[in-house]
Design an enzyme around this catalytic site. Structure first.
Site, mmCIF file in Angstrom:
data_model
loop_
_atom_site.group_PDB
_atom_site.id
_atom_site.type_symbol
_atom_site.label_atom_id
_atom_site.label_comp_id
_atom_site.label_asym_id
_atom_site.label_seq_id
_atom_site.Cartn_x
_atom_site.Cartn_y
_atom_site.Cartn_z
ATOM 1 N N PRO A 157 0.821 -1.221 0.000
ATOM 2 C CA PRO A 157 0.000 0.000 0.000
ATOM 3 C C PRO A 157 0.849 1.262 0.000
ATOM 4 O O PRO A 157 0.505 2.250 -0.665
ATOM 5 C CB PRO A 157 -0.819 -0.129 1.291
ATOM 6 C CG PRO A 157 -0.841 -1.587 1.596
ATOM 7 C CD PRO A 157 0.500 -2.088 1.154
ATOM 8 N N TYR A 158 1.950 1.244 0.724
ATOM 9 C CA TYR A 158 2.831 2.415 0.779
ATOM 10 C C TYR A 158 3.449 2.680 -0.592
ATOM 11 O O TYR A 158 3.495 3.825 -1.056
ATOM 12 C CB TYR A 158 3.917 2.181 1.827
ATOM 13 C CG TYR A 158 4.826 3.366 2.046
ATOM 14 C CD1 TYR A 158 4.385 4.478 2.752
ATOM 15 C CD2 TYR A 158 6.133 3.371 1.570
ATOM 16 C CE1 TYR A 158 5.220 5.565 2.968
ATOM 17 C CE2 TYR A 158 6.975 4.449 1.771
ATOM 18 C CZ TYR A 158 6.510 5.545 2.475
ATOM 19 O OH TYR A 158 7.341 6.623 2.680
ATOM 20 N N VAL A 159 3.917 1.622 -1.250
ATOM 21 C CA VAL A 159 4.480 1.760 -2.595
ATOM 22 C C VAL A 159 3.431 2.325 -3.549
ATOM 23 O O VAL A 159 3.694 3.254 -4.330
ATOM 24 C CB VAL A 159 5.021 0.409 -3.095
ATOM 25 C CG1 VAL A 159 5.404 0.482 -4.559
ATOM 26 C CG2 VAL A 159 6.220 -0.032 -2.254
#
Length: 254
Positions: A157-159
């Protein structure tokens, strides 16, 4: 205050209560800007404003959850009410989420990471640009990450969110270039903060492992990211828009 890179400019900083955001508040003020600091933790904001004003800076704060469009609007309005305009903004607020394999990641983590890191930038961009247009433009820097340029493990999700920040940056830069609004992004590598220090404490040897993946073989200090953002916000690079500046010790250059 003894420099002039941002002299006379009014600059909003989100996520200003700690880490890169707090460092940016200090760097921008030192470079001559009047700063408006936005974050959720009012006690920290108030203390930082007190610190800056004691050194002769112009500073205000607005309690702000960037996921709330009303809060984003109020933060921008604080700058315009206090100083008559908004010249620059550093959209820095963000969260890291869990370091968990994608198939084990919870919906709640995905929703939080996307909401803060993407919708938060979206909310701020809309109100910042609207405030800048009547005054002939301005400059905005969004805080992405090296994870917006390359994949890192166990952080899907961060990527995805940090890639989206770069997409928003490029879209806004293209749309508003002719109206005098420059929009760029910084992509920090591993940077010392409360979050990274906690990761390093909980995972002995992690800092050494991460640094070994970086040609400069070290963790960045938050002031180094803030200095790059200050340059992008300044008048020293008027023909630069829609770019993503890695501030990563050479990590993505390998």
């Amino acid at each position: 205050m003894n420099s002039d890179l941002l002299n006379g400019k009014v600059v909003l900083v989100t996520g200003a209560s700690s880490g890169i955001g707090a460092a940016a508040a200090r760097v921008f003020a030192r470079e001559g800007a009047a700063v408006v600091l936005a974050a959720r933790r009012e006690e920290r904001l108030a203390a930082l404003v007190e610190e800056l004003t004691a050194k002769g800076a112009e500073a205000r704060y607005a309690v702000c959850d960037v996921t709330d469009p009303g809060d984003a609007a109020r933060a921008v309005r604080t700058a315009v009410t206090a100083y008559g305009r908004l010249d620059g903004a550093f959209n820095n607020a963000g969260v890291g989420g869990d370091r968990t394999p994608l198939h084990l990641m919870s919906d709640d983590v995905y929703d939080t990471v996307m909401d803060v890191n993407v919708r938060g930038v979206w909310n701020c961009l809309r109100h910042e640009i609207a405030a800048m247009l009547p005054h002939g433009g301005g400059a905005i820097v969004n805080n992405s990450s090296v994870a917006g340029l390359v994949a890192i493990p166990a952080a899907a999700p961060y990527v995805a969110a940090k890639h989206a920040v770069i997409g928003l940056t490029r879209a806004a830069a293209d749309e508003y270039a002719r109206q005098g609004v420059r929009v760029n992004a910084v992509a920090p590598g591993t940077t010392r903060s409360e979050i990274t220090e906690d990761w390093f404490r909980r995972n002995p040897g992690l800092e050494r492992t991460v640094n070994a993946m970086t040609p400069q073989n070290r963790t960045a200090e938050p002031e180094e990211i803030a200095a790059a953002a200050a340059w992008l916000l300044s008048d020293r690079c008027p023909f630069l828009t829609g770019t993503v500046l890695p501030v990563d010790g050479g990590f993505v250059n390998q």
